[in-house]
Design a protein around this motif. Sequence first.
Motif, PDB file in Angstrom:
ATOM      1  N   ASN A  11       0.851  -1.193   0.000  1.00  0.00           N
ATOM      2  CA  ASN A  11       0.000   0.000   0.000  1.00  0.00           C
ATOM      3  C   ASN A  11       0.883   1.238   0.000  1.00  0.00           C
ATOM      4  O   ASN A  11       1.698   1.446   0.908  1.00  0.00           O
ATOM      5  CB  ASN A  11      -0.925   0.005   1.219  1.00  0.00           C
ATOM      6  N   LEU A  12       0.721   2.055  -1.034  1.00  0.00           N
ATOM      7  CA  LEU A  12       1.623   3.194  -1.225  1.00  0.00           C
ATOM      8  C   LEU A  12       1.468   4.232  -0.128  1.00  0.00           C
ATOM      9  O   LEU A  12       2.445   4.742   0.412  1.00  0.00           O
ATOM     10  CB  LEU A  12       1.379   3.823  -2.598  1.00  0.00           C
ATOM     11  N   LYS A  13       0.239   4.560   0.217  1.00  0.00           N
ATOM     12  CA  LYS A  13       0.012   5.572   1.250  1.00  0.00           C
ATOM     13  C   LYS A  13       0.623   5.135   2.581  1.00  0.00           C
ATOM     14  O   LYS A  13       1.364   5.892   3.217  1.00  0.00           O
ATOM     15  CB  LYS A  13      -1.488   5.829   1.420  1.00  0.00           C
ATOM     16  N   GLU A  14       0.349   3.903   2.965  1.00  0.00           N
ATOM     17  CA  GLU A  14       0.870   3.409   4.249  1.00  0.00           C
ATOM     18  C   GLU A  14       2.392   3.374   4.240  1.00  0.00           C
ATOM     19  O   GLU A  14       3.044   3.733   5.232  1.00  0.00           O
ATOM     20  CB  GLU A  14       0.316   2.005   4.527  1.00  0.00           C
ATOM     21  N   THR A  15       2.955   2.940   3.131  1.00  0.00           N
ATOM     22  CA  THR A  15       4.409   2.791   3.051  1.00  0.00           C
ATOM     23  C   THR A  15       5.125   4.142   2.978  1.00  0.00           C
ATOM     24  O   THR A  15       6.145   4.348   3.640  1.00  0.00           O
ATOM     25  CB  THR A  15       4.778   1.933   1.823  1.00  0.00           C
ATOM     26  N   PHE A  16       4.580   5.063   2.203  1.00  0.00           N
ATOM     27  CA  PHE A  16       5.239   6.355   2.028  1.00  0.00           C
ATOM     28  C   PHE A  16       5.009   7.299   3.209  1.00  0.00           C
ATOM     29  O   PHE A  16       5.764   8.238   3.409  1.00  0.00           O
ATOM     30  CB  PHE A  16       4.748   7.031   0.745  1.00  0.00           C
ATOM     31  N   GLU A  17       3.947   7.070   3.972  1.00  0.00           N
ATOM     32  CA  GLU A  17       3.613   8.008   5.045  1.00  0.00           C
ATOM     33  C   GLU A  17       3.859   7.438   6.435  1.00  0.00           C
ATOM     34  O   GLU A  17       3.350   7.949   7.418  1.00  0.00           O
ATOM     35  CB  GLU A  17       2.146   8.460   4.878  1.00  0.00           C
ATOM     36  N   CYS A  18       4.653   6.370   6.506  1.00  0.00           N
ATOM     37  CA  CYS A  18       4.907   5.770   7.821  1.00  0.00           C
ATOM     38  C   CYS A  18       6.246   6.188   8.396  1.00  0.00           C
ATOM     39  O   CYS A  18       6.695   5.646   9.395  1.00  0.00           O
ATOM     40  CB  CYS A  18       4.797   4.243   7.752  1.00  0.00           C
ATOM     41  N   GLY A  19       6.902   7.167   7.781  1.00  0.00           N
ATOM     42  CA  GLY A  19       8.083   7.750   8.393  1.00  0.00           C
ATOM     43  C   GLY A  19       9.412   7.144   7.997  1.00  0.00           C
ATOM     44  O   GLY A  19      10.444   7.535   8.528  1.00  0.00           O
ATOM     45  N   GLN A  20       9.425   6.205   7.061  1.00  0.00           N
ATOM     46  CA  GLN A  20      10.697   5.576   6.685  1.00  0.00           C
ATOM     47  C   GLN A  20      11.381   6.283   5.522  1.00  0.00           C
ATOM     48  O   GLN A  20      12.564   6.066   5.279  1.00  0.00           O
ATOM     49  CB  GLN A  20      10.484   4.110   6.314  1.00  0.00           C
ATOM     50  N   CYS A  21      10.640   7.106   4.770  1.00  0.00           N
ATOM     51  CA  CYS A  21      11.207   7.762   3.591  1.00  0.00           C
ATOM     52  C   CYS A  21      10.637   9.171   3.501  1.00  0.00           C
ATOM     53  O   CYS A  21       9.645   9.492   4.156  1.00  0.00           O
ATOM     54  CB  CYS A  21      10.876   6.965   2.329  1.00  0.00           C
ATOM     55  N   PHE A  22      11.282  10.024   2.688  1.00  0.00           N
ATOM     56  CA  PHE A  22      10.937  11.442   2.717  1.00  0.00           C
ATOM     57  C   PHE A  22      10.756  12.066   1.334  1.00  0.00           C
ATOM     58  O   PHE A  22      10.549  13.262   1.222  1.00  0.00           O
ATOM     59  CB  PHE A  22      12.032  12.212   3.479  1.00  0.00           C
ATOM     60  N   ARG A  23      10.870  11.267   0.275  1.00  0.00           N
ATOM     61  CA  ARG A  23      10.901  11.856  -1.063  1.00  0.00           C
ATOM     62  C   ARG A  23       9.723  11.477  -1.944  1.00  0.00           C
ATOM     63  O   ARG A  23       9.784  11.679  -3.157  1.00  0.00           O
ATOM     64  CB  ARG A  23      12.212  11.498  -1.784  1.00  0.00           C
ATOM     65  N   TRP A  24       8.656  10.890  -1.371  1.00  0.00           N
ATOM     66  CA  TRP A  24       7.504  10.516  -2.195  1.00  0.00           C
ATOM     67  C   TRP A  24       6.322  11.399  -1.833  1.00  0.00           C
ATOM     68  O   TRP A  24       6.033  11.615  -0.658  1.00  0.00           O
ATOM     69  CB  TRP A  24       7.159   9.046  -1.998  1.00  0.00           C
ATOM     70  N   ASN A  25       5.640  11.903  -2.880  1.00  0.00           N
ATOM     71  CA  ASN A  25       4.528  12.818  -2.644  1.00  0.00           C
ATOM     72  C   ASN A  25       3.327  12.480  -3.497  1.00  0.00           C
ATOM     73  O   ASN A  25       3.466  12.055  -4.643  1.00  0.00           O
ATOM     74  CB  ASN A  25       4.980  14.262  -2.938  1.00  0.00           C
ATOM     75  N   ASN A  26       2.168  12.689  -2.929  1.00  0.00           N
ATOM     76  CA  ASN A  26       0.913  12.437  -3.621  1.00  0.00           C
ATOM     77  C   ASN A  26       0.434  13.714  -4.291  1.00  0.00           C
ATOM     78  O   ASN A  26       0.283  14.747  -3.643  1.00  0.00           O
ATOM     79  CB  ASN A  26      -0.136  11.954  -2.594  1.00  0.00           C
TER      80      ASN A  26
END
Length: 268
Positions: A11-26
């Motif tokens: 799940n992109l939202k869960e993965t990108f917004e769980c604090g492990q990475c900083f360069r992905w944006n919706n």
Amino acid sequence: MNSIKIKTDLNLKETFECGQCFRWNNTDGYYYGAAYGKELKLLQLKDGIELFCSQEDFESTWQSYFDLEFNYDSARKELGLISPVLEAASAYAPGIHILSQEPWEAICSFIISQNNNIPRIKGIIERLCALFGEQIGDDVYSFPNADVISSLSPEDLAPIRSGFRAKYIISAAGSIARGEIDLEEIKASPIEFGRAELQKIHGIGPKVAECSLLYGFHKTEGFPIDVWMKRAMEVLMPGFSPEDFGKNAGIAQQYLFHYSRMHPEWFK
DNA sequence: GTCCAGGTTTTTA
DNA sequence: TAAAAACATGGA
């Protein structure tokens, strides 16, 4: 641009917004970001994801970046047996994957993260890439490599507004560029070696080292403990220690971290 | 104005 | 040795 549809529990939202990475944006429903010198656009599907890239880039970069071959379902089931709270935490955001970020990007990003908040971390990294990375797309820049950063002065870094962390960033880049810290060797070695090596760098302590190892070297037994995880272990998992979670401790950590951050009222 | 933010280093007792 | 303060920046 051709695209590839993959059936996955990611799940992109869960993965990108769980604090492990900083360069992905919706933006407008699509996720945009970059890694390994390549930009990527993504879409969440009902039973998978759609990647707008070539088959070649998928196989050489994104398949492993998104950890698409690991069986997260069985990992969740194993972790759920350890405690009901951990079962609930893993069910709260079951689409989280642990990304395989570039080692230097993870090291640098988590140096920047210290005593900082996530929106500001993202801003600093964005400015770092725009100023010192290479342009790889329309307003998209690669993460600048350690060689480039090592030649900079704190004054050069002033525009990214990283504050007191600037000297740590430059020092870490220097240690890596000069070969004093060997990222390949850390990747190929047990996690204890990486812990010791990374903490030789000025500005890296136990927590930043652990984040680097989990997110940048894919050492899934890594278990970063920040203020959130300290509280989460005390309140949600009393009596447990990271070793109780075994080789997938890092995955457990990510479930617990995200679960806790989404419920700050539990820790008042 | 004060407090806090995915910590670490430096100073102080 | 261990606890407290300092470290830049910006939003709440």
